[in-house]
Design a protein around this motif. Sequence first.
Motif, mmCIF file in Angstrom:
data_model
loop_
_atom_site.group_PDB
_atom_site.id
_atom_site.type_symbol
_atom_site.label_atom_id
_atom_site.label_comp_id
_atom_site.label_asym_id
_atom_site.label_seq_id
_atom_site.Cartn_x
_atom_site.Cartn_y
_atom_site.Cartn_z
ATOM 1 N N PRO A 143 64.036 53.212 12.765
ATOM 2 C CA PRO A 143 64.353 52.302 12.002
ATOM 3 C C PRO A 143 66.931 52.552 11.681
ATOM 4 O O PRO A 143 66.787 53.438 11.147
ATOM 5 C CB PRO A 143 64.086 51.907 10.348
ATOM 6 N N ARG A 201 64.701 50.138 8.183
ATOM 7 C CA ARG A 201 64.418 51.305 7.189
ATOM 8 C C ARG A 201 63.344 50.011 5.870
ATOM 9 O O ARG A 201 63.720 49.645 5.865
ATOM 10 C CB ARG A 201 65.481 51.876 6.439
ATOM 11 N N GLN A 202 62.469 50.794 5.305
ATOM 12 C CA GLN A 202 61.507 49.772 4.425
ATOM 13 C C GLN A 202 61.948 50.762 3.287
ATOM 14 O O GLN A 202 62.184 49.376 2.516
ATOM 15 C CB GLN A 202 60.504 50.386 4.406
ATOM 16 N N ASP A 242 50.908 44.607 4.860
ATOM 17 C CA ASP A 242 52.106 44.550 4.042
ATOM 18 C C ASP A 242 53.080 44.445 5.671
ATOM 19 O O ASP A 242 52.533 45.636 6.730
ATOM 20 C CB ASP A 242 51.770 45.957 3.487
ATOM 21 N N GLU A 243 53.851 43.633 5.489
ATOM 22 C CA GLU A 243 54.270 44.463 7.498
ATOM 23 C C GLU A 243 55.683 43.721 7.189
ATOM 24 O O GLU A 243 56.373 43.538 6.425
ATOM 25 C CB GLU A 243 54.208 41.994 7.598
ATOM 26 N N THR A 244 55.858 45.117 8.225
ATOM 27 C CA THR A 244 57.941 45.293 7.628
ATOM 28 C C THR A 244 58.212 44.321 8.832
ATOM 29 O O THR A 244 57.841 43.304 9.248
ATOM 30 C CB THR A 244 57.676 46.243 9.037
ATOM 31 N N PRO A 277 63.835 47.576 14.406
ATOM 32 C CA PRO A 277 63.312 47.897 13.329
ATOM 33 C C PRO A 277 64.395 48.399 11.566
ATOM 34 O O PRO A 277 65.355 49.142 12.217
ATOM 35 C CB PRO A 277 62.376 49.426 13.185
ATOM 36 N N PRO A 327 59.709 39.477 10.867
ATOM 37 C CA PRO A 327 58.118 39.637 10.170
ATOM 38 C C PRO A 327 57.543 39.973 11.301
ATOM 39 O O PRO A 327 57.538 39.652 12.717
ATOM 40 C CB PRO A 327 57.281 39.009 9.323
ATOM 41 N N ALA A 328 56.824 40.897 11.253
ATOM 42 C CA ALA A 328 55.581 41.455 12.188
ATOM 43 C C ALA A 328 54.755 40.597 12.354
ATOM 44 O O ALA A 328 54.435 41.002 13.856
ATOM 45 C CB ALA A 328 55.096 42.685 11.688
ATOM 46 N N TYR A 381 62.120 43.391 11.172
ATOM 47 C CA TYR A 381 62.840 43.882 12.177
ATOM 48 C C TYR A 381 64.154 42.840 12.008
ATOM 49 O O TYR A 381 64.189 41.529 11.207
ATOM 50 C CB TYR A 381 61.791 43.367 13.249
ATOM 51 N N PRO A 438 61.468 46.524 1.962
ATOM 52 C CA PRO A 438 60.272 46.608 2.029
ATOM 53 C C PRO A 438 58.976 45.823 2.959
ATOM 54 O O PRO A 438 59.832 44.595 2.229
ATOM 55 C CB PRO A 438 59.958 46.882 1.024
ATOM 56 N N PRO A 439 58.447 46.010 3.531
ATOM 57 C CA PRO A 439 57.142 45.858 4.043
ATOM 58 C C PRO A 439 56.978 44.217 3.046
ATOM 59 O O PRO A 439 56.506 44.629 1.381
ATOM 60 C CB PRO A 439 55.929 46.468 3.777
#
Length: 311
Positions: free
Chosen positions: A196, A272-273, A177-179, A270, A255-256, A181, A277-278
């Motif tokens: 974040p 906030r999730q 699951d990639e966070t 970053p 993406p990460a 930015y 969401p990732p």
Amino acid sequence: MRISHPYDETPDLSTVWLRVFLEVARHGSFTVAARTLGWTQSAVSRQISSLESALGGGPLFDRLPRGVRLTEAGRTLLPHAETVTETLRGAARELADLRAAAGGRLRFGAFATADAALVPQALAAFRARHPGVRVTREEGLSPALLDQVTAGHLDLAVVSATGRAPLEVCDLHHLLDETLYVAVAAGHPLAGAGAPVRLDRFADADWIAGSPRPEGTLLAAAVRQGFRPRVAHVVAEWTAKQGYVAAGLGVTLVPALAAASVRPDVALVPVRQEDAPPRAVYAATPRGASPTPAVRAFLTALREAAARVPA
């Protein structure tokens, strides 16, 4: 009306008979062939008799005072028996290679961001372990790659949950699951933000995106947060997006999977999730099909590479 000929029907032959026949022909002796095979001479004689009966009853060997010699029928059969047994040996070798992922093929695809680091790292590890596997690769959007998998044109595809991809049509193997930015120019006020930030901090920014509409893209997260991003520049390639960001022409979501390839005059902030969401990244394989050893080995390499992607 079809006229039947004696040679129209394929005889039902045992490969054991052919193996014994070749050993007797090679050594010119039932006794030596039996010793080579670890059988009794009578057992060898029975196998040859069974082969002769299956082929019409004519003798394949002349019995001599010392040993045996191929008859004309035996000489005719010899190259065919050699071809059959060598073909079967070749099939056994290829199947053994498939089981060990030492041969065969791997056809896979991946979406563009996965090609930044995840796929190259996995492919390098796979090739080092299984150099005999023939590998072909395609790049495309996740929905198109899933179509290729379901149609049987790809053995595996690395896909993401973005863009309303019909994930349910394949078997999915979760990779990560990639966070997300926000990429900003190095001199941007938020460039040094360590914690974040809220995505709506960029509500008034110019955005660089691959589509003028955020729906079905990473920017759909902004719509869910209550603002519609102002897409100032539509740019498809990730490297080109970085150039626009570095020049101060806007910001973009990263993406990460692509974070490691960011140029030094671009900073990553970053998000906030809760706001973005990732997104899930999967390896997709044909639904219900047993993965080949090569596919299983590549899945292992993908999981190893995914474990190294920054959280």
